[in-house]
Design an enzyme around this catalytic site. Structure first.
Site, PDB file in Angstrom:
ATOM      1  N   TYR A 108      -2.126  -1.654  -4.740  1.00 45.57           N
ATOM      2  CA  TYR A 108      -3.239  -2.564  -4.955  1.00 45.57           C
ATOM      3  C   TYR A 108      -2.834  -3.978  -4.545  1.00 45.57           C
ATOM      4  CZ  TYR A 108      -5.470   0.973  -7.937  1.00 45.57           C
ATOM      5  OH  TYR A 108      -6.058   2.118  -8.420  1.00 45.57           O
ATOM      6  N   TYR A 147       0.127   6.819  -5.990  1.00 48.60           N
ATOM      7  CA  TYR A 147       1.152   5.833  -6.327  1.00 48.60           C
ATOM      8  C   TYR A 147       1.850   6.218  -7.629  1.00 48.60           C
ATOM      9  CZ  TYR A 147      -2.634   3.902  -9.275  1.00 48.60           C
ATOM     10  OH  TYR A 147      -3.653   3.737 -10.175  1.00 48.60           O
ATOM     11  N   ARG A 157      -0.113   8.964  -9.776  1.00 48.18           N
ATOM     12  CA  ARG A 157      -1.557   9.059  -9.910  1.00 48.18           C
ATOM     13  C   ARG A 157      -2.143   9.729  -8.678  1.00 48.18           C
ATOM     14  NH1 ARG A 157      -5.438   6.642 -12.343  1.00 48.18           N
ATOM     15  NH2 ARG A 157      -5.921   8.847 -12.420  1.00 48.18           N
ATOM     16  N   HIS A 160      -7.451   7.998  -5.760  1.00 49.90           N
ATOM     17  CA  HIS A 160      -8.732   7.818  -6.434  1.00 49.90           C
ATOM     18  C   HIS A 160      -9.336   6.470  -6.048  1.00 49.90           C
ATOM     19  CE1 HIS A 160      -5.724   5.959  -9.086  1.00 49.90           C
ATOM     20  NE2 HIS A 160      -6.681   5.103  -9.429  1.00 49.90           N
TER      21      HIS A 160
END
Length: 243
Positions: A108, A147, A157, A160
């Site tokens: 991110y 990630y 994860r 998504h």
């Protein structure tokens, strides 16, 4: 001036879908989960009628995360589209849909993200769009990467995209996550598995050849269903005062 009218919000119960309030396998949930019964707060007229989140708040390229910078971002282009509708199947037109996501490397653009994957200077990972008169939305973006996170040993994860959707009123906001079909990380992800088994399928998009752009981008379809406008009513506690 008369006081604003208050009414207690009522929502259709959905015990087959909603995750439990406390889910210890998701470590952050241990501290976040409320320790007392939830309380529905009265809604005032201003909360029901405004503020308006209309088309004037959405820029021309907000829905296309691949053209927001000087050059194209790295990764596989995808088109994510679908319909926002209520629990009775009616489309919800002219409502704001927002997304945010990691880049193709699973990182991110956020100060707290220290995953040692490269940042993409041409990808911010944030978009917004309005549904049309038929409740349809459409985003163009990059397939996000998986990630690591520190929930448990070797935790990753699944790929998504986060979604924020407003219903027919400002206070009716849903925040959820859309996943991709066939992800091998589903079985070990406590966030995905906190949802009831009957609801997990609804969190996974379908590959959609019809929305794929030949030689340019793959297509995925994901419909979002909010609660209906005619929910099954709950009984207020005051209804039992004389029992």
């Amino acid at each position: 001036m008369p006081a604003e009218t208050e009414r207690l919000a009522h929502y259709r119960p959905d015990p087959e879908s909603h995750p439990p309030v406390s889910y210890p396998d998701y470590r952050s949930n241990i501290a976040r989960a409320p320790k007392h019964p939830l309380v529905l707060l009265p809604q005032r007229l201003g909360e029901i009628t405004g503020p308006l989140l209309g088309e004037e708040r959405v820029g021309r390229d907000d829905h296309d995360l691949t053209v927001q910078h000087a050059e194209e971002p790295q990764g596989q282009r995808i088109v994510v589209s679908g319909k926002v509708k209520d629990g009775d199947g009616r489309p919800i037109p002219n409502t704001l849909v927002e997304i945010w996501q990691a880049n193709a490397g699973g990182r991110y653009r956020h100060d707290l993200d220290r995953h040692p994957a490269p940042l993409d200077p041409n990808f911010s990972g944030v978009g917004r769009a309005m549904t049309n008169a038929d409740g349809d939305y459409r985003f163009i973006t990059i397939a996000p990467g998986a990630y690591p996170w520190k929930n448990h040993h070797n935790a990753w994860r699944p790929a998504h995209i986060h979604f924020s959707v407003f219903g027919t009123a400002f206070t009716q906001r849903l925040i959820t996550q859309m996943y991709f079909p066939g992800d091998p990380l589903f079985d070990q992800d406590p966030i995905f598995n906190s949802a009831r088994p009957a609801a997990r399928r609804a969190m996974v998009a379908d590959f959609d050849l019809d929305s794929t752009v030949p030689e340019w981008a793959l297509g995925y379809r994901w419909d979002i269903v909010l609660r209906g406008s005619d929910p099954t009513p709950f009984e207020d506690e005051e209804d039992h005062d004389d029992e």
